[in-house]
Design a protein around this motif. Structure first.
Motif, PDB file in Angstrom:
ATOM      1  N   LEU A 337       0.817  -1.207   0.000  1.00 44.35           N
ATOM      2  CA  LEU A 337       0.000   0.000   0.000  1.00 44.35           C
ATOM      3  C   LEU A 337       0.854   1.262   0.000  1.00 44.35           C
ATOM      4  CD1 LEU A 337      -2.857  -0.962   2.499  1.00 44.35           C
ATOM      5  CD2 LEU A 337      -2.900  -1.030  -0.002  1.00 44.35           C
ATOM      6  N   ASN A 338       1.970   1.243   0.733  1.00 40.15           N
ATOM      7  CA  ASN A 338       2.855   2.397   0.778  1.00 40.15           C
ATOM      8  C   ASN A 338       3.495   2.637  -0.591  1.00 40.15           C
ATOM      9  OD1 ASN A 338       4.292   4.540   1.972  1.00 40.15           O
ATOM     10  ND2 ASN A 338       6.021   3.216   2.447  1.00 40.15           N
ATOM     11  N   GLN A 339       3.845   1.559  -1.262  1.00 44.93           N
ATOM     12  CA  GLN A 339       4.401   1.658  -2.614  1.00 44.93           C
ATOM     13  C   GLN A 339       3.375   2.243  -3.573  1.00 44.93           C
ATOM     14  OE1 GLN A 339       7.444   0.950  -3.627  1.00 44.93           O
ATOM     15  NE2 GLN A 339       7.323   0.679  -5.840  1.00 44.93           N
ATOM     16  N   LEU A 340       2.120   1.910  -3.365  1.00 42.33           N
ATOM     17  CA  LEU A 340       1.047   2.274  -4.289  1.00 42.33           C
ATOM     18  C   LEU A 340       0.475   3.661  -4.019  1.00 42.33           C
ATOM     19  CD1 LEU A 340      -0.435   0.871  -6.647  1.00 42.33           C
ATOM     20  CD2 LEU A 340      -2.081   0.007  -4.986  1.00 42.33           C
ATOM     21  N   PHE A 341       0.212   3.976  -2.743  1.00 42.75           N
ATOM     22  CA  PHE A 341      -0.514   5.197  -2.389  1.00 42.75           C
ATOM     23  C   PHE A 341       0.297   6.209  -1.590  1.00 42.75           C
ATOM     24  CE2 PHE A 341      -3.933   1.873  -2.527  1.00 42.75           C
ATOM     25  CZ  PHE A 341      -4.598   2.361  -3.640  1.00 42.75           C
ATOM     26  N   GLY A 342       1.547   5.870  -1.215  1.00 46.05           N
ATOM     27  CA  GLY A 342       2.292   6.723  -0.305  1.00 46.05           C
ATOM     28  C   GLY A 342       1.856   6.474   1.124  1.00 46.05           C
ATOM     29  N   HIS A 343       2.685   6.911   2.080  1.00 50.15           N
ATOM     30  CA  HIS A 343       2.406   6.498   3.467  1.00 50.15           C
ATOM     31  C   HIS A 343       1.158   7.153   4.043  1.00 50.15           C
ATOM     32  CE1 HIS A 343       5.003  10.065   4.254  1.00 50.15           C
ATOM     33  NE2 HIS A 343       4.287  10.196   5.357  1.00 50.15           N
ATOM     34  N   GLU A 344       0.836   8.387   3.657  1.00 55.24           N
ATOM     35  CA  GLU A 344      -0.392   8.991   4.179  1.00 55.24           C
ATOM     36  C   GLU A 344      -1.629   8.252   3.665  1.00 55.24           C
ATOM     37  OE1 GLU A 344      -0.755  13.361   4.691  1.00 55.24           O
ATOM     38  OE2 GLU A 344       1.117  13.401   3.538  1.00 55.24           O
ATOM     39  N   GLY A 345      -1.628   7.927   2.378  1.00 54.17           N
ATOM     40  CA  GLY A 345      -2.748   7.177   1.821  1.00 54.17           C
ATOM     41  C   GLY A 345      -2.865   5.793   2.419  1.00 54.17           C
ATOM     42  N   ALA A 346      -1.713   5.125   2.587  1.00 57.27           N
ATOM     43  CA  ALA A 346      -1.710   3.776   3.151  1.00 57.27           C
ATOM     44  C   ALA A 346      -2.249   3.777   4.576  1.00 57.27           C
ATOM     45  CB  ALA A 346      -0.296   3.197   3.116  1.00 57.27           C
ATOM     46  N   ILE A 347      -1.796   4.741   5.395  1.00 59.22           N
ATOM     47  CA  ILE A 347      -2.233   4.787   6.790  1.00 59.22           C
ATOM     48  C   ILE A 347      -3.719   5.116   6.873  1.00 59.22           C
ATOM     49  CG2 ILE A 347      -1.938   5.926   9.012  1.00 59.22           C
ATOM     50  CD1 ILE A 347       0.339   3.951   8.011  1.00 59.22           C
ATOM     51  N   GLY A 348      -4.189   5.982   5.994  1.00 63.16           N
ATOM     52  CA  GLY A 348      -5.622   6.274   5.966  1.00 63.16           C
ATOM     53  C   GLY A 348      -6.451   5.028   5.739  1.00 63.16           C
ATOM     54  N   LEU A 349      -5.977   4.154   4.857  1.00 64.83           N
ATOM     55  CA  LEU A 349      -6.701   2.914   4.567  1.00 64.83           C
ATOM     56  C   LEU A 349      -6.585   1.903   5.705  1.00 64.83           C
ATOM     57  CD1 LEU A 349      -5.595   2.498   0.839  1.00 64.83           C
ATOM     58  CD2 LEU A 349      -7.894   3.087   1.643  1.00 64.83           C
ATOM     59  N   LEU A 350      -5.433   1.844   6.341  1.00 65.64           N
ATOM     60  CA  LEU A 350      -5.177   0.824   7.351  1.00 65.64           C
ATOM     61  C   LEU A 350      -5.791   1.141   8.712  1.00 65.64           C
ATOM     62  CD1 LEU A 350      -1.443   0.080   6.467  1.00 65.64           C
ATOM     63  CD2 LEU A 350      -3.353  -1.533   6.260  1.00 65.64           C
ATOM     64  N   THR A 351      -6.157   2.396   8.933  1.00 67.54           N
ATOM     65  CA  THR A 351      -6.684   2.766  10.246  1.00 67.54           C
ATOM     66  C   THR A 351      -8.192   2.982  10.251  1.00 67.54           C
ATOM     67  OG1 THR A 351      -6.133   5.094   9.772  1.00 67.54           O
ATOM     68  CG2 THR A 351      -4.536   3.814  11.050  1.00 67.54           C
ATOM     69  N   LYS A 352      -8.847   2.873   9.115  1.00 68.48           N
ATOM     70  CA  LYS A 352     -10.282   3.156   9.059  1.00 68.48           C
ATOM     71  C   LYS A 352     -11.117   1.891   9.265  1.00 68.48           C
ATOM     72  CE  LYS A 352     -12.272   3.800   5.024  1.00 68.48           C
ATOM     73  NZ  LYS A 352     -12.604   4.136   3.615  1.00 68.48           N
ATOM     74  N   GLY A 353     -12.355   2.066   9.729  1.00 65.86           N
ATOM     75  CA  GLY A 353     -13.328   0.998   9.617  1.00 65.86           C
ATOM     76  C   GLY A 353     -13.755   0.254  10.862  1.00 65.86           C
TER      77      GLY A 353
END
Length: 419
Positions: A337-353
């Protein structure tokens, strides 16, 4: 236990005054005691001072599988949760993939008891139907009271449309989440990979995108009729994204996830007949991966999951037709995810829900329990078996390019570090 994180970059958009700022964070007895520019440690404090160290709220995975009970050789609950902790996850939803599968309140109690006192919290699902056979509804209400956060016959499509209708109607009485795996078996048949150019070239039986999309369309019609909450796990096609987007515009309570590997790897990877690439849903085309990525950015897709599925070696090191579906993924999800979206995008996805499942959302502020993931953002490497913590080694991510590494996690007054 006192822990001091020195000069860590905080990644948390919910606290604008701290987001992307470097701070020291002091944790005392599992609670965040101070967040300051500089904190001097006492003699009894464990200091973590690592170059490029970042911290976020603990990560959440909406769908993992372990082996216990029944398949402990693949993964025990204890080692599975340790693997999750080392991979950055502090909360995981456990799929109904054990043997026997959990379809009673006592089964849910067992799973929660087996996971007690671990850093990573385990939240079990219960079967939607007895033994996951799709014929009779399981004890949904009793399992909900015992701690089940939803109901899912893992990777088994609900062929009986009327039973799904009844399940959605019944589950509304106690605000339960009903899962439906998106696959029409009458269309997919004995297919094992995506139906397309690659399957034709390789002579492998194909699963058309239509098989997924027909099932989703049917389920959405049922949901519109019944109301309730429907979760569609691990979608994989461009048209599936559109179907769900349209349903959300209508106001339907439909949620979905995508497996991390379906965002990155396409069916062209099958050319060497490597069974590590045999997953369900199958790897699709580049057009599908792009649509899935856009679906995440737009919010149509609610979750990225590792779809972590440990399998012992004899289930994978066989002919492609005979191999089981599945890959481990906890260890590689952040790097992908970090490779794909950058660390801010990756963390947003990993911490939601978490809130969808009724799990308390952690907060990164003084006075709150520490529920944190520690990671770096710039390390570039190819994923290898050295990065695998699972008992099983069936990883689709071997040799994939990754960016960023997990350093460890802090939760439940415990700390797990990889270094």
């Amino acid at each position: 236990m006192n822990i001091l994180l020195k000069s860590v970059t905080i990644v948390n958009e919910n606290t604008k005054n701290l987001h992307l700022k470097k701070r020291d964070i002091l944790i005392k007895n599992g609670v965040i005691d101070a967040i300051e520019t500089n904190i001097e440690p006492s003699s009894k404090t464990k200091v973590i001072d690592i170059k490029n160290l970042h911290v976020s709220l603990g990560w959440f995975d909406s769908g993992v599988s372990f082996g216990e009970p029944g398949y402990e050789e693949r993964e025990t609950i204890e080692n599975g949760l340790l693997t999750a902790a080392k991979s950055g996850f502090t909360d995981v939803i456990l799929n109904t993939s054990s043997h026997p599968t959990p379809d009673s309140s006592s089964d849910i109690v067992y799973l929660k008891s087996a996971a007690k006192d671990q850093l990573t919290s385990l939240h079990p699902l219960g079967n939607l139907t007895v033994k996951g056979e799709g014929e009779v509804l399981a004890e949904l209400y009793d399992m909900k009271n015992a701690g089940a956060l939803g109901f899912y016959d893992y990777k088994h499509p609900m062929s009986n449309a009327n039973l799904l209708k009844i399940a959605l109607q019944y589950a509304q009485n106690f605000e339960a989440l009903v899962f439906s795996f998106p696959m029409d078996k009458s269309i997919s048949g004995k297919g094992i990979v995506n139906e397309g150019i690659s399957s034709t070239k390789l002579g492998l039986k194909g699963i058309p995108a239509l098989a997924e999309e027909l099932q989703i369309a049917r389920d959405l019609f049922i949901l519109e009729y019944t109301g309730g909450k429907l979760f569609i796990p691990t979608i994989s096609t461009a048209s599936s994204v559109k179907l769900i987007a349209d349903a959300k515009k209508k106001g339907l309570q439909v949620y979905c996830s995508v497996a991390a590997h379906n965002l990155v790897i396409t069916d062209t990877a099958l050319e060497d007949f490597d069974t590590q690439y045999k997953v369900m849903p199958p790897l699709r085309t580049a057009a599908d991966t792009k649509a899935l990525q856009k679906g995440l950015k737009s919010g149509t897709i609610d979750f990225v999951t590792s779809d972590h599925t440990p399998l012992n070696i004899e289930l994978k090191h066989v002919e492609f037709d005979n191999a089981d579906f599945g890959s481990i993924g906890l260890e590689s999800t952040f790097g992908m995810l970090n490779q794909l979206f950058g660390h801010e995008g990756a963390i947003g996805l990993l911490t939601k829900g978490r809130s969808l499942f009724g799990i308390n959302e952690p907060e990164l502020k003084v006075g709150q329990p520490a529920n944190l993931s520690l990671f770096t953002t710039d390390d570039e490497y190819k994923f290898s078996e050295d990065q695998i913590f699972s008992s099983s080694k069936n990883s689709i991510a071997i040799d994939e390019q990754m960016k960023g590494k997990v350093v460890g996690t802090i939760a439940n007054n415990q700390i797990v570090l990889n270094a």
